[in-house]
Design a protein around this motif. Structure first.
Motif, mmCIF file in Angstrom:
data_model
loop_
_atom_site.group_PDB
_atom_site.id
_atom_site.type_symbol
_atom_site.label_atom_id
_atom_site.label_comp_id
_atom_site.label_asym_id
_atom_site.label_seq_id
_atom_site.Cartn_x
_atom_site.Cartn_y
_atom_site.Cartn_z
ATOM 1 N N GLU A 74 -6.953 10.883 72.186
ATOM 2 C CA GLU A 74 -6.071 11.236 71.831
ATOM 3 C C GLU A 74 -4.571 9.968 72.481
ATOM 4 N N LYS A 75 -4.994 10.090 73.850
ATOM 5 C CA LYS A 75 -4.256 9.102 74.754
ATOM 6 C C LYS A 75 -4.078 7.961 74.650
ATOM 7 N N ASP B 145 -18.814 14.619 78.469
ATOM 8 C CA ASP B 145 -18.036 15.747 78.255
ATOM 9 C C ASP B 145 -16.734 15.637 77.341
ATOM 10 N N TRP B 146 -16.953 16.161 76.074
ATOM 11 C CA TRP B 146 -16.453 15.959 74.986
ATOM 12 C C TRP B 146 -14.217 16.468 74.896
ATOM 13 N N GLN B 147 -14.471 17.622 75.709
ATOM 14 C CA GLN B 147 -13.080 17.633 75.394
ATOM 15 C C GLN B 147 -12.555 16.692 76.532
ATOM 16 N N GLU B 148 -13.067 15.940 77.408
ATOM 17 C CA GLU B 148 -12.633 14.872 78.445
ATOM 18 C C GLU B 148 -12.345 13.989 76.799
ATOM 19 N N ASN B 149 -13.346 12.983 76.650
ATOM 20 C CA ASN B 149 -13.120 12.659 75.489
ATOM 21 C C ASN B 149 -12.903 12.573 74.725
ATOM 22 N N ALA B 150 -12.218 13.751 74.057
ATOM 23 C CA ALA B 150 -10.773 14.178 73.380
ATOM 24 C C ALA B 150 -10.006 13.214 73.591
ATOM 25 N N ALA B 151 -9.389 14.311 74.847
ATOM 26 C CA ALA B 151 -8.203 14.041 75.500
ATOM 27 C C ALA B 151 -8.051 12.421 75.907
ATOM 28 N N ARG B 152 -9.052 11.542 75.888
ATOM 29 C CA ARG B 152 -9.399 9.957 76.158
ATOM 30 C C ARG B 152 -8.926 9.950 74.938
ATOM 31 N N ARG C 239 -2.329 8.231 71.016
ATOM 32 C CA ARG C 239 -0.381 7.866 71.098
ATOM 33 C C ARG C 239 -0.505 6.527 71.869
#
Length: 98
Positions: free
Chosen positions: A87-88, A78-85, A91
Motif C-alpha cells: 500500500e505504501k 507476515d501478510w499484514q506487513e506485506n500488504a502495508a508495504r 500510494r
C-alpha cells in the motif's frame, strides 16, 4: 522458464504443501531447497518428474517438509506487513503521478 517471485509457491507452503519447482527467478527467495521444497533445473521435465516421484514415494518426508515450509513462511512473510508495504508503495507511486 521464468518466475519473478513465486507467489503460488509461497501460498502452497503457507498451506503446508511441499513445493517442487523449476530453479528459476525468484523461487529461491521463497522456497528453501530440502526444507520446504525441491528444485529441478529449468526445462528439464525428467528431473522435475523425479523430484515429484521422490515426494510421492516418501510421505513422511513430504509431510515434514510441508510443516517446515509453513513454519518458515509464518516466520518470514507476515501478510499484514506485506500488504502495508505494498500500500505504501502504491500510494507513493500515485503521489508522484498527481
Amino acid at each position: 522458464l521464468s518466475e519473478s517471485f513465486g507467489v503460488a509457491a509461497l501460498d502452497a507452503q503457507a498451506c503446508g504443501i511441499t513445493v517442487v519447482a523449476s530453479d528459476v527467478g525468484g523461487l529461491r527467495e521463497v522456497v528453501r531447497e530440502g526444507v520446504g521444497g525441491l528444485f529441478a533445473p529449468p526445462a528439464d521435465p525428467e528431473a522435475l518428474a523425479a523430484q515429484l516421484l521422490q515426494l510421492a514415494d516418501s510421505p513422511d518426508q513430504r509431510r515434514a517438509m510441508g510443516l517446515q515450509a509453513r513454519q518458515w513462511v509464518e516466520k518470514h512473510f507476515d501478510w499484514q506487513e506485506n500488504a502495508a508495504r505494498m500500500e505504501k508503495i502504491y500510494r507513493s507511486l500515485l503521489r508522484d503521478k498527481l
